[in-house]
Scaffold this active site. Structure first.
Site, PDB file in Angstrom:
ATOM      1  N   TRP A  62       0.818  -1.197   0.000  1.00 49.93           N
ATOM      2  CA  TRP A  62       0.000   0.000   0.000  1.00 49.93           C
ATOM      3  C   TRP A  62       0.857   1.254   0.000  1.00 49.93           C
ATOM      4  O   TRP A  62       0.563   2.221  -0.711  1.00 49.93           O
ATOM      5  CB  TRP A  62      -0.953  -0.028   1.185  1.00 49.93           C
ATOM      6  CG  TRP A  62      -1.974   1.068   1.262  1.00 49.93           C
ATOM      7  CD1 TRP A  62      -2.395   1.696   2.409  1.00 49.93           C
ATOM      8  CD2 TRP A  62      -2.742   1.669   0.198  1.00 49.93           C
ATOM      9  NE1 TRP A  62      -3.366   2.638   2.120  1.00 49.93           N
ATOM     10  CE2 TRP A  62      -3.601   2.641   0.765  1.00 49.93           C
ATOM     11  CE3 TRP A  62      -2.777   1.474  -1.184  1.00 49.93           C
ATOM     12  CZ2 TRP A  62      -4.466   3.422   0.007  1.00 49.93           C
ATOM     13  CZ3 TRP A  62      -3.648   2.250  -1.943  1.00 49.93           C
ATOM     14  CH2 TRP A  62      -4.483   3.211  -1.339  1.00 49.93           C
TER      15      TRP A  62
ATOM     16  N   ARG B  87      14.331  -1.248   6.264  1.00 49.82           N
ATOM     17  CA  ARG B  87      15.478  -2.127   6.029  1.00 49.82           C
ATOM     18  C   ARG B  87      16.384  -1.526   4.950  1.00 49.82           C
ATOM     19  O   ARG B  87      15.951  -1.292   3.826  1.00 49.82           O
ATOM     20  CB  ARG B  87      14.999  -3.518   5.598  1.00 49.82           C
ATOM     21  CG  ARG B  87      14.343  -4.319   6.722  1.00 49.82           C
ATOM     22  CD  ARG B  87      13.868  -5.670   6.202  1.00 49.82           C
ATOM     23  NE  ARG B  87      12.664  -5.546   5.385  1.00 49.82           N
ATOM     24  CZ  ARG B  87      12.363  -6.358   4.380  1.00 49.82           C
ATOM     25  NH1 ARG B  87      13.195  -7.318   4.025  1.00 49.82           N
ATOM     26  NH2 ARG B  87      11.234  -6.206   3.703  1.00 49.82           N
TER      27      ARG B  87
ATOM     28  N   TYR C 295       6.275  -6.958  -2.456  1.00 47.91           N
ATOM     29  CA  TYR C 295       4.945  -6.532  -2.022  1.00 47.91           C
ATOM     30  C   TYR C 295       4.035  -6.001  -3.138  1.00 47.91           C
ATOM     31  O   TYR C 295       2.822  -5.994  -2.979  1.00 47.91           O
ATOM     32  CB  TYR C 295       5.067  -5.449  -0.945  1.00 47.91           C
ATOM     33  CG  TYR C 295       5.718  -5.931   0.331  1.00 47.91           C
ATOM     34  CD1 TYR C 295       5.043  -6.807   1.187  1.00 47.91           C
ATOM     35  CD2 TYR C 295       7.006  -5.536   0.666  1.00 47.91           C
ATOM     36  CE1 TYR C 295       5.635  -7.256   2.356  1.00 47.91           C
ATOM     37  CE2 TYR C 295       7.606  -5.979   1.840  1.00 47.91           C
ATOM     38  CZ  TYR C 295       6.916  -6.838   2.677  1.00 47.91           C
ATOM     39  OH  TYR C 295       7.509  -7.284   3.831  1.00 47.91           O
TER      40      TYR C 295
ATOM     41  N   GLY D  56     -10.497   3.832   2.314  1.00 46.19           N
ATOM     42  CA  GLY D  56     -11.440   3.658   1.218  1.00 46.19           C
ATOM     43  C   GLY D  56     -11.270   2.302   0.583  1.00 46.19           C
ATOM     44  O   GLY D  56     -10.454   1.488   1.019  1.00 46.19           O
TER      45      GLY D  56
ATOM     46  N   LYS E  63     -14.404  -3.364   9.018  1.00 45.38           N
ATOM     47  CA  LYS E  63     -14.674  -4.104   7.774  1.00 45.38           C
ATOM     48  C   LYS E  63     -13.668  -5.235   7.566  1.00 45.38           C
ATOM     49  O   LYS E  63     -13.980  -6.223   6.910  1.00 45.38           O
ATOM     50  CB  LYS E  63     -14.722  -3.151   6.592  1.00 45.38           C
ATOM     51  CG  LYS E  63     -13.430  -2.397   6.294  1.00 45.38           C
ATOM     52  CD  LYS E  63     -12.476  -3.163   5.404  1.00 45.38           C
ATOM     53  CE  LYS E  63     -11.112  -2.490   5.360  1.00 45.38           C
ATOM     54  NZ  LYS E  63     -10.132  -3.251   4.537  1.00 45.38           N
TER      55      LYS E  63
ATOM     56  N   ASP F  34     -15.575   0.201   1.146  1.00 41.25           N
ATOM     57  CA  ASP F  34     -14.430  -0.598   1.578  1.00 41.25           C
ATOM     58  C   ASP F  34     -14.860  -2.010   1.967  1.00 41.25           C
ATOM     59  O   ASP F  34     -14.159  -2.990   1.708  1.00 41.25           O
ATOM     60  CB  ASP F  34     -13.747   0.096   2.754  1.00 41.25           C
ATOM     61  CG  ASP F  34     -12.296  -0.316   2.917  1.00 41.25           C
ATOM     62  OD1 ASP F  34     -11.791  -1.087   2.083  1.00 41.25           O
ATOM     63  OD2 ASP F  34     -11.666   0.133   3.884  1.00 41.25           O
TER      64      ASP F  34
ATOM     65  N   ASN G  20      -7.424 -10.077   4.034  1.00 43.89           N
ATOM     66  CA  ASN G  20      -8.312 -10.500   5.113  1.00 43.89           C
ATOM     67  C   ASN G  20      -9.294 -11.561   4.631  1.00 43.89           C
ATOM     68  O   ASN G  20      -9.524 -12.568   5.306  1.00 43.89           O
ATOM     69  CB  ASN G  20      -9.051  -9.287   5.686  1.00 43.89           C
ATOM     70  CG  ASN G  20      -8.157  -8.425   6.553  1.00 43.89           C
ATOM     71  OD1 ASN G  20      -7.905  -8.732   7.703  1.00 43.89           O
ATOM     72  ND2 ASN G  20      -7.648  -7.343   5.972  1.00 43.89           N
TER      73      ASN G  20
END
Length: 328
Positions: free
Chosen positions: A19, A39, A55, A134, A189, A242, A254
C-alpha cells in the site's frame, strides 16, 4: 513540480509495503516522492531494481520516486507525511517523527490499547492529523486503475492539503470531517472480510455471503454510532465501499485469510499483515465491555483464537434468536 506537503526531495511516504508503494507511485504523478523503507538492504534493492517484487510486483517505480532508509532525511522540510506501516508499528514510527510534521495515518487497525491511532498521534503531540481510508487495493492503485478514497481530519485545511497532493486522474480523493467514522469503519470491515472468506472457504454460496455483508454493514453502523461516527460515513467509500471490496476481492488479504482458516490452512500471505485477526479480539473485548451487540465480530474473534471452529461460528450466527430486521 511541487505542491502542498511536498518538500524539495518529495512527499514522504513512510512504509514500503504494497500500500505504501502504491500510494507513492500514485503521488509521483503529481511531483517528487520519497519512499522510506526501514530495512537498508530492501531500500537499496527497490532503488536499484525500480520494482517492489516482494509486495507490489509488476509495478515500475517512476523516476521521480526515490527510496531511502533514512527516516530523518525522508521527512526533512516536509509539511506532512503518509504513515503507511501496519497498525502495530505505528506507535514506534510516530515516536521517531518530529511533532511539527503533519501525519496521515493509512493503516486500518487499532493502537496497542485498542484505541484510535489518530487519538494516539494527538496524545504524542502531533498537531495536524488525518486518516486515509477507502476501497483501495494496492494492486490496482499501483497500476493506475481508477479508484476513490477519503481523507478525514478535524482540520479541514489539512484534509484539503492531502487531497491536493494525492488526487490524480487515477485516484479521486474526497475529504471528510468525520475522522472517527472514516478511521474505524476501515477497522471493522477487515473483521467482516475475514468472515466473508470463511463463507468462501466453507463453500456456503452467494446467498450466505450477501447476508453476511449486509449484516456486517449493520454491525459497522452500530459500532460507529456508538463511538461517535456519522451515519453518512457508514454508507460512503470508507464504509460500504471498503466493505464490499475487502469482502469480495481476490486481492483482499483479510478475505483470503478467512478462507484459509476455513480450509484448515495457515492464514498468513507471504508475511503480509492480516489486520483483521488482531482487530477482531480488540473489537470483541470493547463490545463485551460496552454492551454493544456485534455478533459477527464475536464469531470471528472466537475463531481467531481457536475457541470456535468456523462451522461452530456459523451455527452460532444462524441460531440466534428470531427478530425483525431493524436499522439499529
Amino acid at each position: 513540480m511541487t505542491g502542498p506537503g511536498l518538500a524539495g526531495q518529495g512527499l514522504p511516504v513512510l512504509g514500503a509495503g504494497g500500500w505504501g508503494t502504491a500510494l507513492a507511485v500514485n503521488a509521483a504523478r503529481n511531483g517528487p516522492v520519497t519512499l522510506w523503507a526501514r530495512r537498508e538492504a530492501f531500500a537499496a534493492e527497490l532503488d536499484r531494481e525500480r520494482v517492489n517484487a516482494e509486495y507490489l510486483p509488476g509495478v515500475t517505480l517512476p523516476v521521480n520516486l526515490r527510496v531511502t532508509p533514512d527516516l530523518a532525511g525522508a521527512v526533512a522540510g516536509a509539511a506532512f507525511a503518509l504513515v503507511v506501516v501496519p497498525s502495530v508499528g505505528v506507535p514506534d514510527l510516530l515516536a521517531e517523527l518530529p511533532r511539527e510534521l503533519g501525519v496521515v495515518l493509512c493503516a486500518k487497525g487499532l493502537g496497542p490499547d485498542g484505541g484510535q491511532l489518530t487519538v494516539l498521534a494527538r496524545r504524542l503531540g502531533f498537531g495536524r492529523v488525518a486518516v486515509l481510508s477507502g476501497p483501495n487495493h494496492a494492486e490496482e492503485v499501483g497500476r493506475g486503475l481508477p479508484a476513490a478514497t477519503v481523507v478525514a481530519s478535524r482540520d479541514a485545511a489539512f484534509a484539503q492539503e492531502v487531497q491536493a497532493a494525492l488526487m490524480t486522474p487515477a485516484l479521486r480523493v474526497y475529504t471528510s470531517a468525520d475522522e472517527t467514522g472514516v478511521e474505524l469503519g476501515g477497522v471493522l470491515k477487515n473483521v467482516v472480510a475475514l468472515a466473508a472468506g470463511m463463507v468462501d472457504g466453507l463453500r456456503l454460496g452467494d446467498n450466505a455471503k450477501a447476508a453476511l455483508i449486509t449484516r456486517g454493514l449493520r454491525e459497522m453502523d452500530r459500532y460507529l454510532r456508538a463511538v461517535g461516527g456519522q451515519e453518512d460515513t457508514v454508507y460512503g467509500l470508507s464504509g460500504l465501499g471498503d466493505l464490499v471490496t475487502t469482502a469480495t476481492s481476490r486481492h483482499s488479504r483479510n478475505r483470503a485469510a478467512g478462507e484459509a482458516i476455513a480450509l484448515g490452512e495457515h492464514p498468513g500471505q507471504g508475511g503480509k499483515v492480516v489486520e483483521g485477526l488482531r482487530t477482531a479480539a480488540l473489537l470483541d473485548a470493547w463490545a463485551q465491555a460496552q454492551g454493544v451487540d456485534l455478533p459477527i465480530v464475536r464469531a470471528v474473534a472466537q475463531v481467531a483464537v481457536g475457541a470456535w471452529t468456523p462451522q461452530a461460528a456459523l451455527a452460532e450466527l444462524m441460531t440466534r434468536d428470531a427478530k425483525p430486521e431493524r436499522l439499529d
